[in-house]
Design a protein around this motif. Structure first.
Motif, PDB file in Angstrom:
ATOM      1  N   SER A  16       9.562  18.914  15.268  1.00 25.54           N
ATOM      2  CA  SER A  16      10.739  19.290  14.513  1.00 25.54           C
ATOM      3  C   SER A  16      10.766  20.806  14.278  1.00 25.54           C
ATOM      4  CB  SER A  16      10.723  18.512  13.196  1.00 25.54           C
ATOM      5  OG  SER A  16      11.683  18.993  12.330  1.00 25.54           O
ATOM      6  N   ASP A  17       9.626  21.386  13.958  1.00 23.81           N
ATOM      7  CA  ASP A  17       9.566  22.848  13.778  1.00 23.81           C
ATOM      8  C   ASP A  17       9.941  23.575  15.068  1.00 23.81           C
ATOM      9  OD1 ASP A  17       8.817  22.616  11.155  1.00 23.81           O
ATOM     10  OD2 ASP A  17       6.703  23.134  11.457  1.00 23.81           O
ATOM     11  N   ARG A  20      13.561  23.730  15.455  1.00 23.69           N
ATOM     12  CA  ARG A  20      14.120  24.717  14.525  1.00 23.69           C
ATOM     13  C   ARG A  20      13.880  26.136  15.038  1.00 23.69           C
ATOM     14  NH1 ARG A  20      15.253  21.832   9.791  1.00 23.69           N
ATOM     15  NH2 ARG A  20      14.626  19.694  10.222  1.00 23.69           N
ATOM     16  N   TYR A 107      10.600  30.549   9.109  1.00 24.71           N
ATOM     17  CA  TYR A 107      11.878  31.272   9.021  1.00 24.71           C
ATOM     18  C   TYR A 107      11.729  32.792   9.081  1.00 24.71           C
ATOM     19  CZ  TYR A 107      14.360  27.131   9.301  1.00 24.71           C
ATOM     20  OH  TYR A 107      14.866  25.988   9.834  1.00 24.71           O
ATOM     21  N   VAL A 133      11.934  24.483   5.451  1.00 24.95           N
ATOM     22  CA  VAL A 133      12.751  23.989   6.549  1.00 24.95           C
ATOM     23  C   VAL A 133      14.233  24.309   6.413  1.00 24.95           C
ATOM     24  CG1 VAL A 133      11.383  22.235   7.671  1.00 24.95           C
ATOM     25  CG2 VAL A 133      12.262  21.793   5.427  1.00 24.95           C
ATOM     26  N   ASN A 134      14.761  24.675   7.523  1.00 30.61           N
ATOM     27  CA  ASN A 134      16.113  25.209   7.711  1.00 30.61           C
ATOM     28  C   ASN A 134      16.976  25.453   6.486  1.00 30.61           C
ATOM     29  OD1 ASN A 134      17.989  26.308   9.362  1.00 30.61           O
ATOM     30  ND2 ASN A 134      19.002  24.401   9.865  1.00 30.61           N
ATOM     31  N   ILE A 140      19.765  24.145  15.002  1.00 30.60           N
ATOM     32  CA  ILE A 140      18.539  23.417  15.370  1.00 30.60           C
ATOM     33  C   ILE A 140      18.748  22.961  16.807  1.00 30.60           C
ATOM     34  CG2 ILE A 140      17.060  21.435  14.852  1.00 30.60           C
ATOM     35  CD1 ILE A 140      18.217  21.468  12.001  1.00 30.60           C
ATOM     36  N   GLU A 183      22.355  18.136   7.510  1.00 32.69           N
ATOM     37  CA  GLU A 183      21.650  18.057   8.794  1.00 32.69           C
ATOM     38  C   GLU A 183      21.884  16.710   9.475  1.00 32.69           C
ATOM     39  OE1 GLU A 183      17.358  18.976   8.936  1.00 32.69           O
ATOM     40  OE2 GLU A 183      18.034  20.998   8.447  1.00 32.69           O
TER      41      GLU A 183
END
Ligand code: SAH
Ligand code: SF4
Ligand code: F3S
Length: 440
Positions: A16-17, A20, A107, A133-134, A140, A183
């Protein structure tokens, strides 16, 4: 336009990272390439759950380091759990690395890229208690699939004695419901058919909010009310945190699937105590029994560790009987690997020899295979809904593969590509790892 290649290791958190980070980089004219030789920027998103995963990361870096020494004009970065854990020590072990980016700082990536392109060497690894996270509103770049992973919590407060995650991912933080819902809506609008809510311990969701009344069940309700035909899953559940309300909500909501991943880690109460898990065998048994009673056709999967320090043959045998007794449908197994900073890593005199660990690991896998087949056989003759995920040729025949609501893989021979569709299937056979089906 520049090209970025990211090698992703470890769990869904890392995957998932990566999605992103690729999204972020696309705002700064970096396009993803699957070919490392074509890339201007090479990154490895690392896992430190076991020594083997950590070693893999450094050997990958070594290959790219060699390219750089041979004169290739590339930048090399390391991120993920090994980066968070080792920080700037990485520069002395792998001097060709341009940046180290910890899990708390993903980020900062755009800023880091700017700095390394100006010739700096950068290490960004400070811990933060803010959600990582975002929250910045970047795109994404999700992997093309039917399932979208959506983080709901980061970090872990449990400190199981074997586990590095609390050190690499920090304290547990919940993301705001509105960020998550946005999201989810974006993913559904982009065509995803399944949302999997992700966290080390999803049942803890919301515990850190000032208003503690908004929990996972509430989030599920809100997501379930979004228009459209899609499925909802959530992983991972810590056994004693699964509340009755959560189970009832999961049953009541039509989009939430009949699937729980409830890692047990060991079948022995004494080993569980040494692992600092907050339950014993009997408590785990009660939880699984309750979930099975309340959720028809539920699939329950688990994780186990073979050869935890001090584990006797008798205690190991309790893990084998647990898999049978609780009819666990599938389990991930790993041989215990001592991890720096963790409590159990100091119990050197209790370490189990590698050959014994390996032999236990094999026996566990054999047990899991048997049970998987047993569990699959229960569904032969039934009609089930399958969400098709893939379409490919196998031995001259075209096959669609997908998952039932209860997370069973089904192979359906059919010449038409049904990827992304929900189809009704009659189950005609069962193998260890999948069911065979026919369209009805
Ligand atoms: N939050 C989840 C697990 C995340 S880590 C939970 O509490 O269950 C994923 C799995 O890796 C764990 O379930 C455990 O089985 C395994 N694991 C973690 N640390 C390990 C270690 N030091 N050696 C071997 N396996 C380990
Ligand atoms: Fe690791 Fe335990 Fe946290 Fe799971 S609950 S991530 S095993 S410390
Ligand atoms: Fe995941 Fe490995 Fe980190 S399992 S949280 S990537 S240590």
């Amino acid at each position: 336009m520049k090209y970025v290649y990211i090698e992703t290791m470890g769990c869904q958190m890392n995957k998932s990272d990566t999605e992103r980070m690729l999204g972020m980089l696309s705002h700064f004219d970096y396009e993803e390439t699957k070919d490392p030789e074509k890339a201007d920027l090479l990154m490895v998103n690392t896992c430190s759950i076991r020594q083997l995963s950590e070693d893999k990361a450094f050997s990958q870096l070594g290959v790219w380091g060699k390219w750089k020494q041979e004169g290739k004009n590339i930048k090399i970065g390391i991120c993920g759990c090994v980066a968070q854990q080792k920080t700037n020590k990485i520069f002395s072990r792998a001097p060709y690395v341009d940046f180290v980016l910890g899990t708390h700082k993903i980020y900062s990536l755009p800023e880091v890229i700017k700095r390394i392109n100006n010739g700096e060497r950068v290490c960004e690894c400070e811990e933060t208690n803010l959600p990582t996270v975002n929250e910045e509103g970047y795109r994404i770049n999700r992997v093309k699939s039917t399932n979208a992973w959506v983080n709901i919590t980061e970090g872990c407060n449990n400190f199981c004695t074997y586990c590095i995650v609390p050190y690499t991912r920090g304290r547990e933080r919940s993301r705001l419901p509105e960020t998550i819902i946005k999201e989810v809506k974006d993913a559904l609008n982009a065509g995803f058919k399944e949302i999997t809510l992700l966290g080390q311990n999803v049942d803890s969701y919301g515990k850190d909010f000032k208003d503690k009344s908004y929990r996972l069940a509430d989030l599920l309700r809100e997501i379930n009310s979004i228009q459209g035909n899609f499925r909802i899953r959530f992983v991972t559940s810590y056994p004693t945190d699964i509340t009755d309300e959560l189970i009832e909500t999961a049953v009541e909501l039509d989009k939430v699937c009949e699937y729980f991943h409830i890692p047990m880690q060991s079948g022995s109460s004494a080993v569980l105590k040494a692992m600092n898990r907050r339950y014993d065998r009997e408590t785990y048994a009660k939880i699984v029994e309750k979930v099975r009673k309340m959720v028809p056709d539920v699939t329950i999967t688990s994780d186990f560790i073979a050869g935890f320090p001090g584990e006797t043959e008798e205690q190991f045998a309790e893990t084998l009987t647990a898999i049978d007794e609780f009819e666990l449908d599938y389990c991930n197994v790993a041989a215990y690997s001592p991890r720096e900073k963790t409590v159990a890593a100091k119990w050197v005199d209790k370490f189990i020899p590698e050959d014994v660990k390996d032999e236990r690991f094999q026996r566990l896998n054999k047990k899991i295979q048997e049970n998987c087949l047993k569990s699959n056989l229960k569904y032969v003759g039934r009609e089930m809904e399958v969400l098709v995920e893939n379409f490919y040729e196998h031995k001259g025949k075209m096959i669609n593969t997908g998952k039932t609501r209860n997370f069973k893989t089904v192979h359906i021979p059919c010449d038409k590509d049904l990827t992304g569709e929900f189809v009704n299937v009659k189950i005609t056979g069962a193998k260890t790892w999948y069911l065979q089906g026919e369209l009805v």
